[in-house]
Design a protein around this motif. Sequence first.
Motif, PDB file in Angstrom:
ATOM      1  N   GLU A   1     -37.830  -6.162 -15.826  1.00 29.08           N
ATOM      2  CA  GLU A   1     -37.037  -6.428 -14.093  1.00 29.08           C
ATOM      3  C   GLU A   1     -36.136  -5.438 -14.122  1.00 29.08           C
ATOM      4  OE1 GLU A   1     -33.488  -9.112 -15.687  1.00 29.08           O
ATOM      5  OE2 GLU A   1     -35.344 -10.837 -15.477  1.00 29.08           O
ATOM      6  N   ARG A   2     -35.024  -4.792 -14.655  1.00 30.45           N
ATOM      7  CA  ARG A   2     -34.451  -3.509 -14.272  1.00 30.45           C
ATOM      8  C   ARG A   2     -34.860  -2.067 -13.941  1.00 30.45           C
ATOM      9  NH1 ARG A   2     -30.245  -5.177 -20.022  1.00 30.45           N
ATOM     10  NH2 ARG A   2     -30.425  -6.989 -19.392  1.00 30.45           N
ATOM     11  N   LYS A   3     -36.454  -1.910 -14.818  1.00 25.70           N
ATOM     12  CA  LYS A   3     -37.196  -0.794 -14.190  1.00 25.70           C
ATOM     13  C   LYS A   3     -36.439   0.241 -14.675  1.00 25.70           C
ATOM     14  CE  LYS A   3     -38.119  -2.947  -9.543  1.00 25.70           C
ATOM     15  NZ  LYS A   3     -37.870  -3.258  -8.015  1.00 25.70           N
ATOM     16  N   ALA A   4     -36.613  -0.254 -16.048  1.00 23.74           N
ATOM     17  CA  ALA A   4     -35.889   0.612 -16.733  1.00 23.74           C
ATOM     18  C   ALA A   4     -36.485   0.650 -17.833  1.00 23.74           C
ATOM     19  CB  ALA A   4     -34.345   0.693 -17.470  1.00 23.74           C
ATOM     20  N   PRO A   5     -36.583   2.036 -18.823  1.00 23.20           N
ATOM     21  CA  PRO A   5     -37.762   1.973 -20.478  1.00 23.20           C
ATOM     22  C   PRO A   5     -36.489   1.289 -21.104  1.00 23.20           C
ATOM     23  CG  PRO A   5     -36.407   3.925 -19.794  1.00 23.20           C
ATOM     24  CD  PRO A   5     -35.670   2.867 -18.588  1.00 23.20           C
ATOM     25  N   PRO A   6     -37.566   1.003 -21.960  1.00 20.51           N
ATOM     26  CA  PRO A   6     -36.826  -0.143 -23.257  1.00 20.51           C
ATOM     27  C   PRO A   6     -36.072   0.613 -24.170  1.00 20.51           C
ATOM     28  CG  PRO A   6     -39.230   0.307 -23.578  1.00 20.51           C
ATOM     29  CD  PRO A   6     -38.989   0.979 -22.188  1.00 20.51           C
ATOM     30  N   THR A   7     -34.467   1.082 -23.976  1.00 17.99           N
ATOM     31  CA  THR A   7     -33.764   2.039 -24.213  1.00 17.99           C
ATOM     32  C   THR A   7     -33.135   0.541 -25.191  1.00 17.99           C
ATOM     33  OG1 THR A   7     -32.645   0.843 -23.523  1.00 17.99           O
ATOM     34  CG2 THR A   7     -33.477   3.115 -22.850  1.00 17.99           C
ATOM     35  N   MET A   8     -31.680   0.731 -26.360  1.00 20.98           N
ATOM     36  CA  MET A   8     -31.445   0.616 -27.024  1.00 20.98           C
ATOM     37  C   MET A   8     -30.166  -1.436 -26.482  1.00 20.98           C
ATOM     38  SD  MET A   8     -28.209   1.052 -29.948  1.00 20.98           S
ATOM     39  CE  MET A   8     -29.966   1.978 -31.109  1.00 20.98           C
ATOM     40  N   ALA A   9     -30.157  -0.802 -25.019  1.00 25.56           N
ATOM     41  CA  ALA A   9     -29.370  -1.699 -24.406  1.00 25.56           C
ATOM     42  C   ALA A   9     -30.293  -3.175 -24.200  1.00 25.56           C
ATOM     43  CB  ALA A   9     -28.661  -1.154 -23.894  1.00 25.56           C
ATOM     44  N   ILE A  10     -31.602  -2.614 -23.952  1.00 22.79           N
ATOM     45  CA  ILE A  10     -32.326  -3.812 -23.795  1.00 22.79           C
ATOM     46  C   ILE A  10     -32.572  -4.761 -24.774  1.00 22.79           C
ATOM     47  CG2 ILE A  10     -34.954  -4.548 -22.554  1.00 22.79           C
ATOM     48  CD1 ILE A  10     -34.219  -1.619 -20.350  1.00 22.79           C
ATOM     49  N   TRP A  11     -33.153  -3.497 -26.145  1.00 25.61           N
ATOM     50  CA  TRP A  11     -33.301  -4.539 -27.484  1.00 25.61           C
ATOM     51  C   TRP A  11     -32.171  -5.259 -27.510  1.00 25.61           C
ATOM     52  CZ3 TRP A  11     -33.563   0.900 -29.909  1.00 25.61           C
ATOM     53  CH2 TRP A  11     -34.963   1.976 -29.570  1.00 25.61           C
ATOM     54  N   ARG A  12     -31.495  -4.989 -27.339  1.00 26.33           N
ATOM     55  CA  ARG A  12     -30.157  -5.728 -27.719  1.00 26.33           C
ATOM     56  C   ARG A  12     -29.952  -6.911 -26.254  1.00 26.33           C
ATOM     57  NH1 ARG A  12     -25.472  -2.447 -26.456  1.00 26.33           N
ATOM     58  NH2 ARG A  12     -25.618  -0.919 -27.971  1.00 26.33           N
ATOM     59  N   ASP A  13     -30.006  -6.732 -25.595  1.00 26.12           N
ATOM     60  CA  ASP A  13     -29.614  -7.193 -24.610  1.00 26.12           C
ATOM     61  C   ASP A  13     -31.102  -8.709 -25.010  1.00 26.12           C
ATOM     62  OD1 ASP A  13     -27.291  -6.576 -24.053  1.00 26.12           O
ATOM     63  OD2 ASP A  13     -29.006  -6.053 -21.950  1.00 26.12           O
ATOM     64  N   ALA A  14     -32.359  -7.839 -25.155  1.00 21.67           N
ATOM     65  CA  ALA A  14     -33.571  -9.041 -25.843  1.00 21.67           C
ATOM     66  C   ALA A  14     -33.194  -9.755 -27.128  1.00 21.67           C
ATOM     67  CB  ALA A  14     -34.632  -8.509 -25.981  1.00 21.67           C
ATOM     68  N   LEU A  15     -32.669  -9.453 -27.942  1.00 17.83           N
ATOM     69  CA  LEU A  15     -32.538 -10.198 -29.293  1.00 17.83           C
ATOM     70  C   LEU A  15     -31.378 -11.142 -28.577  1.00 17.83           C
ATOM     71  CD1 LEU A  15     -31.435  -7.163 -31.693  1.00 17.83           C
ATOM     72  CD2 LEU A  15     -33.025  -9.059 -31.928  1.00 17.83           C
ATOM     73  N   GLU A  16     -30.166 -10.410 -27.608  1.00 19.37           N
ATOM     74  CA  GLU A  16     -29.133 -11.840 -28.118  1.00 19.37           C
ATOM     75  C   GLU A  16     -29.863 -13.040 -26.705  1.00 19.37           C
ATOM     76  OE1 GLU A  16     -25.788  -9.694 -25.688  1.00 19.37           O
ATOM     77  OE2 GLU A  16     -25.686  -8.753 -27.005  1.00 19.37           O
ATOM     78  N   SER A  17     -31.190 -12.726 -26.362  1.00 18.15           N
ATOM     79  CA  SER A  17     -31.509 -14.433 -25.315  1.00 18.15           C
ATOM     80  C   SER A  17     -32.342 -15.329 -25.775  1.00 18.15           C
ATOM     81  CB  SER A  17     -32.065 -13.413 -23.920  1.00 18.15           C
ATOM     82  OG  SER A  17     -33.495 -12.634 -24.065  1.00 18.15           O
ATOM     83  N   ILE A  18     -33.042 -14.276 -27.041  1.00 15.12           N
ATOM     84  CA  ILE A  18     -33.859 -15.821 -27.731  1.00 15.12           C
ATOM     85  C   ILE A  18     -33.098 -16.481 -28.678  1.00 15.12           C
ATOM     86  CG2 ILE A  18     -36.400 -13.634 -26.802  1.00 15.12           C
ATOM     87  CD1 ILE A  18     -35.991 -12.698 -29.297  1.00 15.12           C
TER      88      ILE A  18
END
Length: 78
Positions: A61-78
């Motif tokens: 969705e963000r057209k970005a590699p899976p970095t810590m910011a994405i990991w953190r957001d993924a953890l929060e959203s599930i």
Amino acid sequence: MICIRPRAPDDAMLAGLIAVHAEQRGMVLDENAAAYLVPRCQRSHLGVERLVAEIDRLSLERKAPPTMAIWRDALESI
């Protein structure tokens, strides 16, 4: 009748599951991904599968590699 409850995966198994699910999706996770995600994720096969799916979704969705910011957001959203 004796019921045996399966145990939750240990840290090594969770790290392996994260790697397998990421590989199946063609995602390359940083070497620190497991160290960050394992203590914070749901301790189940399904939980890891959902987490990796969410990381993949956010990354695409963000057209970005899976970095810590994405990991953190993924953890929060599930």
